[in-house]
Design a protein around this motif. Sequence first.
Motif, short mmCIF file in Angstrom:
data_model
loop_
_atom_site.label_atom_id
_atom_site.label_comp_id
_atom_site.label_asym_id
_atom_site.label_seq_id
_atom_site.Cartn_x
_atom_site.Cartn_y
_atom_site.Cartn_z
N ALA A 141 0.83 -1.21 0.00
CA ALA A 141 0.00 0.00 0.00
C ALA A 141 0.86 1.25 0.00
CB ALA A 141 -0.95 -0.01 1.20
N PHE A 169 -7.95 0.70 -7.63
CA PHE A 169 -7.34 -0.06 -6.54
C PHE A 169 -8.40 -0.76 -5.69
CE2 PHE A 169 -5.41 -0.21 -2.23
CZ PHE A 169 -4.32 -1.00 -2.52
N THR A 170 -9.56 -0.13 -5.50
CA THR A 170 -10.61 -0.65 -4.63
C THR A 170 -11.54 -1.62 -5.35
OG1 THR A 170 -10.54 1.42 -3.42
CG2 THR A 170 -12.45 0.05 -3.05
N GLN A 221 -11.16 -5.30 -4.75
CA GLN A 221 -11.46 -5.68 -3.37
C GLN A 221 -12.96 -5.82 -3.15
OE1 GLN A 221 -9.38 -3.08 -0.62
NE2 GLN A 221 -7.67 -2.94 -2.03
N VAL A 222 -13.74 -5.14 -3.96
CA VAL A 222 -15.19 -5.22 -3.84
C VAL A 222 -15.72 -6.46 -4.56
CG1 VAL A 222 -17.36 -4.08 -4.45
CG2 VAL A 222 -15.45 -2.73 -3.57
N GLN A 256 -7.57 5.33 -6.96
CA GLN A 256 -8.21 4.70 -5.81
C GLN A 256 -9.39 3.83 -6.24
OE1 GLN A 256 -6.87 4.68 -2.81
NE2 GLN A 256 -8.43 3.24 -2.17
#
Length: 110
Positions: free
Chosen positions: A27, A54-55, A58-59, A51
Amino acid sequence: MLFVAAKNFAMTKLPAILFGAGSGVFAVANWALAVNLMPKGEGGKFFALWQFVFTLPQVFGPAISGKLGDFINAALGSSVGWRAVLLLCVVEMLVGAILLLKVREVVETK
């Protein structure tokens, strides 16, 4: 690979600690690379995009990998699917690292 090789829950403690530490280092390095790559004065726009990208995995990653693990477990037997999902994570990380080799930082001279 330590997660893939673990035979029981106790064997996942060391890989979990290493994964947590590695995620923190990643990170920090990720944001440092982003800062160096952003054009001066346009950081807000590009940081929002950075961002988001990047996110997003993860979702959606857990939902997709959960279905994939369940499918493989049903076809090949219990726990095989989760090992396959973890092995897929290793492959994806290696591909990502190889792709990052092509990214060149801009060095500004004054």
